[in-house]
Write an enzyme that holds these catalytic residues in place. Structure first.
Site, short mmCIF file in Angstrom:
data_model
loop_
_atom_site.label_atom_id
_atom_site.label_comp_id
_atom_site.label_asym_id
_atom_site.label_seq_id
_atom_site.Cartn_x
_atom_site.Cartn_y
_atom_site.Cartn_z
N LYS A 1 0.68 -1.23 0.20
CA LYS A 1 -0.14 0.06 -0.07
C LYS A 1 0.91 1.30 -0.06
CE LYS A 1 -4.51 1.18 2.57
NZ LYS A 1 -5.11 1.05 3.49
O1 G3P Z 1 -8.78 2.31 4.64
C1 G3P Z 1 -8.72 3.64 5.14
C2 G3P Z 1 -9.36 3.92 6.29
O2 G3P Z 1 -8.87 3.24 7.42
C3 G3P Z 1 -9.60 5.49 6.78
O3 G3P Z 1 -10.82 5.33 7.67
O4 G3P Z 1 -12.55 6.08 9.05
O5 G3P Z 1 -10.06 6.83 9.33
O6 G3P Z 1 -11.22 7.72 7.48
P1 G3P Z 1 -11.09 6.51 8.49
#
Ligand code: G3P
Length: 218
Positions: free
Chosen positions: A87
């Site tokens: 990634k």
């Molecule tokens: O895969 C990306 C994700 O983990 C981000 O999620 O909720 O931190 O915006 P969030």
């Protein structure tokens, strides 16, 4: 559409696998830190543990932000298991690294994507997956889902092979709307998948079926 779980928690990954619908896993440095996993060696061992549990793709994020560092870290991550996907963030050196990983046959997930233009670059570089962040766009009162629609439309018109992996999913509606927008994969916390199960008429209907059955039995 594939279901990935967005966590570094082995317990959650096992629970999702047990549910029977798990296709893969995504992680990021914040999720690793949340599990208390720090240090190169511990992080690698943790990815190895995840890959032991899951047959599908497991995204492992690099920390380096310069081309040479990303390449070195990515190659090392890719050696952990055949289902590791490296990634890489959507930055200039990241795009260059994705292009190189593609030539080396290493799968990649281009992360931190917030615009259709960035998604075009990821696809041109040959990324296996592109990760547009729905929730974080919504947080700014823009439309995260419009981003998925736009990317899906562009990729279809251009015939790009890169898979759209909708990320930063916060709820079950995000999953349904991303499916309608043509995403290939959603990565989400387990709670959002469980949200797909819920409907009051299902509960009421089941209650009635069971009550009728009990009545008929006397
Ligand atoms: O895969 C990306 C994700 O983990 C981000 O999620 O909720 O931190 O915006 P969030």
């Amino acid at each position: 559409m594939q279901f990935f779980i967005d966590t570094a928690s082995i317990e959650q990954i096992k629970e999702a696998k047990d549910f029977g619908l798990l296709d893969g896993v995504t992680t990021n440095p914040s999720l690793m830190a949340k599990e208390g996993i720090t240090g190169k060696e511990n992080i690698r061992n943790h990815y190895a543990k995840i890959c032991d549990v899951v047959d599908g793709d497991v995204s492992a994020e690099v920390i380096a932000t310069d081309f040479d560092g990303i390449m070195e870290e990515g190659r090392a991550l890719a050696k952990i298991a055949p289902n590791i996907v490296v990634k890489v963030p959507m930055i200039k050196d990241g795009v260059k690294a994705i292009s190189n990983f593609t030539k080396e046959g290493i799968k990649t997930n281009c992360t931190l994507v917030f615009s259709p233009g960035q998604a075009i670059l990821a696809a041109k570089a040959g990324a296996t997956y592109v990760s547009p962040f729905i929730g974080r766009v919504d947080d700014l009162t823009w439309s995260g889902m419009q981003l998925i629609h736009d990317i899906a439309e562009i990729y279809a018109i251009q015939g790009f092979d890169t898979l759209i992996l909708s990320a930063s999913i916060r709820n079950a509606l995000h999953i349904v709307d991303a499916a309608k927008a043509g995403t290939d994969v959603v990565t989400s916390p387990l709670s959002a998948y469980m949200g797909l199960l819920k409907h009051p008429l299902t509960d009421i209907g089941l209650e009635k079926f069971l009550a009728d059955h009990r009545k008929a039995k006397g």
